[in-house]
Design a protein around this motif. Sequence first.
Motif, PDB file in Angstrom:
ATOM      1  N   UNK A   1      -5.111  -2.590 -13.926  1.00 56.64           N
ATOM      2  CA  UNK A   1      -3.852  -1.834 -13.926  1.00 56.64           C
ATOM      3  C   UNK A   1      -3.699  -1.057 -12.623  1.00 56.64           C
ATOM      4  N   UNK A   2      -4.766  -0.406 -12.200  1.00 58.39           N
ATOM      5  CA  UNK A   2      -4.692   0.376 -10.967  1.00 58.39           C
ATOM      6  C   UNK A   2      -4.657  -0.516  -9.730  1.00 58.39           C
ATOM      7  N   UNK A   3      -5.225  -1.700  -9.808  1.00 60.00           N
ATOM      8  CA  UNK A   3      -5.159  -2.651  -8.698  1.00 60.00           C
ATOM      9  C   UNK A   3      -3.701  -2.935  -8.345  1.00 60.00           C
ATOM     10  N   UNK A   4      -2.892  -3.161  -9.350  1.00 55.27           N
ATOM     11  CA  UNK A   4      -1.471  -3.422  -9.113  1.00 55.27           C
ATOM     12  C   UNK A   4      -0.778  -2.188  -8.536  1.00 55.27           C
ATOM     13  N   UNK A   5      -1.113  -1.020  -9.052  1.00 61.69           N
ATOM     14  CA  UNK A   5      -0.473   0.215  -8.578  1.00 61.69           C
ATOM     15  C   UNK A   5      -0.840   0.498  -7.125  1.00 61.69           C
ATOM     16  N   UNK A   6      -2.110   0.367  -6.779  1.00 55.93           N
ATOM     17  CA  UNK A   6      -2.530   0.618  -5.392  1.00 55.93           C
ATOM     18  C   UNK A   6      -1.926  -0.434  -4.464  1.00 55.93           C
ATOM     19  N   UNK A   7      -1.849  -1.664  -4.931  1.00 54.72           N
ATOM     20  CA  UNK A   7      -1.254  -2.721  -4.115  1.00 54.72           C
ATOM     21  C   UNK A   7       0.204  -2.414  -3.784  1.00 54.72           C
ATOM     22  N   UNK A   8       0.915  -1.780  -4.717  1.00 55.89           N
ATOM     23  CA  UNK A   8       2.334  -1.490  -4.534  1.00 55.89           C
ATOM     24  C   UNK A   8       2.611  -0.238  -3.700  1.00 55.89           C
ATOM     25  N   UNK A   9       1.565   0.516  -3.335  1.00 52.86           N
ATOM     26  CA  UNK A   9       1.788   1.705  -2.519  1.00 52.86           C
ATOM     27  C   UNK A   9       2.351   1.314  -1.156  1.00 52.86           C
ATOM     28  N   UNK A  10       3.315   2.066  -0.660  1.00 52.78           N
ATOM     29  CA  UNK A  10       3.826   1.773   0.691  1.00 52.78           C
ATOM     30  C   UNK A  10       2.764   2.096   1.738  1.00 52.78           C
ATOM     31  N   UNK A  11       2.875   1.463   2.883  1.00 51.01           N
ATOM     32  CA  UNK A  11       1.891   1.624   3.954  1.00 51.01           C
ATOM     33  C   UNK A  11       1.727   3.077   4.396  1.00 51.01           C
ATOM     34  N   UNK A  12       2.796   3.857   4.315  1.00 48.84           N
ATOM     35  CA  UNK A  12       2.725   5.245   4.776  1.00 48.84           C
ATOM     36  C   UNK A  12       2.393   6.227   3.651  1.00 48.84           C
ATOM     37  N   UNK A  13       1.895   5.753   2.539  1.00 43.32           N
ATOM     38  CA  UNK A  13       1.562   6.624   1.417  1.00 43.32           C
ATOM     39  C   UNK A  13       0.480   7.624   1.817  1.00 43.32           C
ATOM     40  N   UNK A  14       0.667   8.891   1.439  1.00 42.96           N
ATOM     41  CA  UNK A  14      -0.380   9.877   1.733  1.00 42.96           C
ATOM     42  C   UNK A  14      -1.683   9.596   0.964  1.00 42.96           C
ATOM     43  N   UNK A  15      -1.609   8.720  -0.019  1.00 39.06           N
ATOM     44  CA  UNK A  15      -2.810   8.354  -0.780  1.00 39.06           C
ATOM     45  C   UNK A  15      -3.737   7.435   0.018  1.00 39.06           C
ATOM     46  N   UNK A  16      -3.189   6.787   1.046  1.00 44.70           N
ATOM     47  CA  UNK A  16      -3.965   5.833   1.826  1.00 44.70           C
ATOM     48  C   UNK A  16      -4.419   6.454   3.134  1.00 44.70           C
ATOM     49  N   UNK A  17      -5.653   6.204   3.470  1.00 43.13           N
ATOM     50  CA  UNK A  17      -6.186   6.609   4.773  1.00 43.13           C
ATOM     51  C   UNK A  17      -6.145   5.374   5.658  1.00 43.13           C
ATOM     52  N   UNK A  18      -4.934   5.037   6.128  1.00 45.25           N
ATOM     53  CA  UNK A  18      -4.730   3.792   6.863  1.00 45.25           C
ATOM     54  C   UNK A  18      -4.081   2.777   5.938  1.00 45.25           C
ATOM     55  N   UNK A  19      -3.695   1.649   6.489  1.00 41.37           N
ATOM     56  CA  UNK A  19      -3.078   0.623   5.658  1.00 41.37           C
ATOM     57  C   UNK A  19      -3.765  -0.715   5.875  1.00 41.37           C
ATOM     58  N   UNK A  20      -5.027  -0.732   5.583  1.00 41.63           N
ATOM     59  CA  UNK A  20      -5.741  -1.995   5.640  1.00 41.63           C
ATOM     60  C   UNK A  20      -6.391  -2.231   4.285  1.00 41.63           C
ATOM     61  N   UNK A  21      -7.002  -3.365   4.140  1.00 45.18           N
ATOM     62  CA  UNK A  21      -7.628  -3.698   2.857  1.00 45.18           C
ATOM     63  C   UNK A  21      -8.713  -2.699   2.487  1.00 45.18           C
ATOM     64  N   UNK A  22      -9.471  -2.239   3.472  1.00 43.05           N
ATOM     65  CA  UNK A  22     -10.559  -1.302   3.199  1.00 43.05           C
ATOM     66  C   UNK A  22     -10.020   0.026   2.662  1.00 43.05           C
TER      67      UNK A  22
END
Length: 193
Positions: free
Chosen positions: A150-171
Amino acid sequence: MDADAAPRRVRADAERSTARILEAAEAVLAEDPTAPLERIADAAGLARATVHRRFSSRAALLDALAAQLAQRYVQGLAEARVDTAPPVDAMLRMTETAFALKLAHRFAVQLTASMTPEVQGGLDRLFARLREAGAITAPDPTWGRRVYLALLHEVNDLPADSPMLDGDDLAARAGLLVGTVLRALGGVWPPAR
């Protein structure tokens, strides 16, 4: 000429045609999930009759796309060494593979048939190993798998500039997902080394 040469050539041609059809179907259906087989045939550079020879119906084509993706998930589980590698490391590797597959198979990942019992079993074994290693406390591997997917789909749908992501790569996406799942299932992130 060898008597076996002609059947092998036909088989190789058929395999190449099938691969072209599946590749074209993935691309066309990612853009328009209702696209007719004619558009898929055009995108593959093949006659509609060839597509119908390989796949008797749209449902058969969708089943083939799901089976192809399932096989890639199984290969990802093997490459992540979910049965032998340190479980958190295996989870990170499998998660990076899952995000890469989601990018490459934007249409097929929506097909629930790609989550075969073999894929589910591999993920369940991983969550059982995570519990045995003390990385999580949740006792049910099936629940762990369901939360993870369930969370895999949610994280996949995050936009590249999401503050939740430290960068926008697979890692970055894998780190966010693994950390979130481990904490949600009673573990800690990052793990103590």
